[in-house]
Design an enzyme around this catalytic site. Structure first.
Site, short mmCIF file in Angstrom:
data_model
loop_
_atom_site.label_atom_id
_atom_site.label_comp_id
_atom_site.label_asym_id
_atom_site.label_seq_id
_atom_site.Cartn_x
_atom_site.Cartn_y
_atom_site.Cartn_z
N SER A 144 0.87 -1.18 0.00
CA SER A 144 0.00 0.00 0.00
C SER A 144 0.90 1.22 0.00
CB SER A 144 -0.84 -0.04 1.28
OG SER A 144 -1.29 1.25 1.62
N TYR A 158 -1.26 -1.18 10.55
CA TYR A 158 -1.44 -1.62 9.16
C TYR A 158 -0.21 -1.23 8.32
CZ TYR A 158 -3.39 -1.83 4.39
OH TYR A 158 -3.60 -2.10 3.06
N1 NAP Z 1 -8.67 -1.58 -0.79
C1 NAP Z 1 -7.80 -0.62 -0.70
O1 NAP Z 1 -8.17 0.55 -0.72
C2 NAP Z 1 -6.32 -0.95 -0.60
C3 NAP Z 1 -5.40 0.10 -0.63
C4 NAP Z 1 -4.05 -0.20 -0.60
C5 NAP Z 1 -3.62 -1.50 -0.54
N2 NAP Z 1 -4.54 -2.50 -0.49
C6 NAP Z 1 -4.04 -3.88 -0.42
O2 NAP Z 1 -4.58 -4.59 -1.53
C7 NAP Z 1 -4.79 -5.96 -1.17
C8 NAP Z 1 -6.23 -6.37 -1.47
O3 NAP Z 1 -7.09 -5.49 -0.80
P1 NAP Z 1 -8.67 -5.55 -1.08
O4 NAP Z 1 -9.21 -4.23 -0.69
O5 NAP Z 1 -8.92 -6.10 -2.43
O6 NAP Z 1 -9.11 -6.60 0.05
P2 NAP Z 1 -10.55 -7.26 0.31
O7 NAP Z 1 -11.53 -6.85 -0.72
O8 NAP Z 1 -10.84 -7.02 1.74
O9 NAP Z 1 -10.25 -8.83 0.07
C9 NAP Z 1 -9.29 -9.47 0.88
C10 NAP Z 1 -9.03 -10.85 0.34
O10 NAP Z 1 -8.09 -11.47 1.23
C11 NAP Z 1 -8.66 -12.65 1.74
N3 NAP Z 1 -8.22 -12.86 3.12
C12 NAP Z 1 -8.40 -12.05 4.19
N4 NAP Z 1 -7.88 -12.62 5.29
C13 NAP Z 1 -7.38 -13.83 4.89
C14 NAP Z 1 -6.74 -14.89 5.56
N5 NAP Z 1 -6.51 -14.86 6.89
N6 NAP Z 1 -6.37 -15.97 4.85
C15 NAP Z 1 -6.60 -16.05 3.51
N7 NAP Z 1 -7.22 -15.07 2.83
C16 NAP Z 1 -7.60 -13.98 3.51
C17 NAP Z 1 -10.15 -12.45 1.67
O11 NAP Z 1 -10.80 -13.71 1.71
P3 NAP Z 1 -12.36 -13.81 2.21
O12 NAP Z 1 -13.16 -13.22 1.08
O13 NAP Z 1 -12.59 -15.26 2.39
O14 NAP Z 1 -12.43 -13.00 3.48
C18 NAP Z 1 -10.25 -11.73 0.33
O15 NAP Z 1 -10.16 -12.65 -0.73
C19 NAP Z 1 -4.39 -6.08 0.30
O16 NAP Z 1 -3.06 -6.53 0.40
C20 NAP Z 1 -4.50 -4.65 0.80
O17 NAP Z 1 -3.67 -4.43 1.92
C21 NAP Z 1 -5.88 -2.27 -0.52
#
Ligand code: NAP
Length: 249
Positions: A144, A158
């Site tokens: 991030s 985080y």
């Molecule tokens: N969204 C943002 O604004 C943002 C910004 C910067 C960086 N990021 C990074 O981008 C990445 C994806 O973010 P996102 O927003 O797409 O996340 P998200 O929509 O919350 O989805 C998270 C994914 O990770 C899985 N997950 C969570 N905990 C887990 C565990 N203990 N074991 C295995 N799988 C697990 C979830 O599975 P389930 O569906 O089964 O829970 C889901 O498939 C992350 O690394 C996040 O830090 C996100």
């Protein structure tokens, strides 16, 4: 569309929704056989598998809790047993727990689970995958903008997990480079529909601090990941690719 990833096997952690699902779809469209993990969203995971199959590509979902570091070797064994090898590891799965460091009511159990999932869990998957990654392989860690700069209060824990896996990935580049395996980081930005800061005020402050003044779409971040997975990025390693709309510009 050309299929630069034909013959490759990818593992995307956290592929049931959000950026992970967008990455599964794109890598599969580009020719890879794609395994992915989830922890609780079984129906969403199956829907992603069905969608990929519907386009004539291959995907498989494995339920595997990344916070349990002992699970990683079995996960990698499952991927290899299913697809016959591993070429591309995308470390995407993470959770976000916010709170200021001086909050007396902080949910320390939730914060500890985030550290286990986002940091130790990622390391455990990289260690297990490194045993089997083939020459020409890729390790791509999703971080991030907060991994390099904490832009708002309440995000110390985080940000620390993201900064930690960024540095770890640089070490992976050094360790696996002699095997012609690259390791890079994509710093994602605020995404539509994904995990977000807890309150609208923080969200607005972060969005207005971006050069592009808008949130990103998961497909825009998946494209950066797909580039690093592709043959075009064969000489890129130890790099951080910013895909966060100009957070650091
Ligand atoms: N969204 C943002 O604004 C943002 C910004 C910067 C960086 N990021 C990074 O981008 C990445 C994806 O973010 P996102 O927003 O797409 O996340 P998200 O929509 O919350 O989805 C998270 C994914 O990770 C899985 N997950 C969570 N905990 C887990 C565990 N203990 N074991 C295995 N799988 C697990 C979830 O599975 P389930 O569906 O089964 O829970 C889901 O498939 C992350 O690394 C996040 O830090 C996100």
């Amino acid at each position: 569309m050309s299929k630069p990833l034909t013959g490759k096997v990818a593992l995307v952690t956290g592929g049931s929704r959000g950026l992970g699902a967008a990455t599964v779809r794109l890598l599969a469209e580009q020719g890879a056989d794609v395994a992915f993990t989830y922890v609780s969203s079984e129906k969403q995971a199956q829907a992603v598998v069905d969608e990929v199959h519907g386009k004539g590509a291959k995907a498989v979902a494995f339920q595997s809790d990344q916070a349990d570091t002992s699970r990683a070797p079995a996960l990698i064994d499952d991927v290899v047993a299913h697809f016959g090898g591993l070429d591309i590891l995308v470390n995407n799965a993470a959770i976000s727990v916010a709170g200021t460091v001086d909050d007396p009511d902080a949910d320390t159990a939730a914060l500890d689970r985030m550290h286990a999932t986002n940091y130790l869990g990622v390391i455990s998957v990289i260690r297990a995958a490194s045993r089997v990654l083939r020459t020409g392989g890729r390790v791509i860690t999703v971080s991030s903008g907060l991994g390099s700069r904490v832009g708002a209060p309440g995000l110390a824990d985080y940000a620390a997990t993201k900064s930690g896996i960024e540095r770890y990935t640089m070490g992976v580049a050094r360790d696996l480079g002699p095997r012609n395996i690259t390791a890079n980081v994509v710093e994602a930005g605020l995404m539509e529909g994904g995990m977000q800061p807890p309150d609208p005020e923080t969200l607005n402050a972060l969005v207005s601090s971006l050069s592009l003044q808008r949130m990103g779409h998961p497909d825009e971040i998946a494209a950066a990941i797909a580039f690093l997975a592709s043959p075009a990025a064969s000489y890129v390693t130890g790099a951080v690719l910013d895909a966060h709309g100009g957070y650091n510009a």
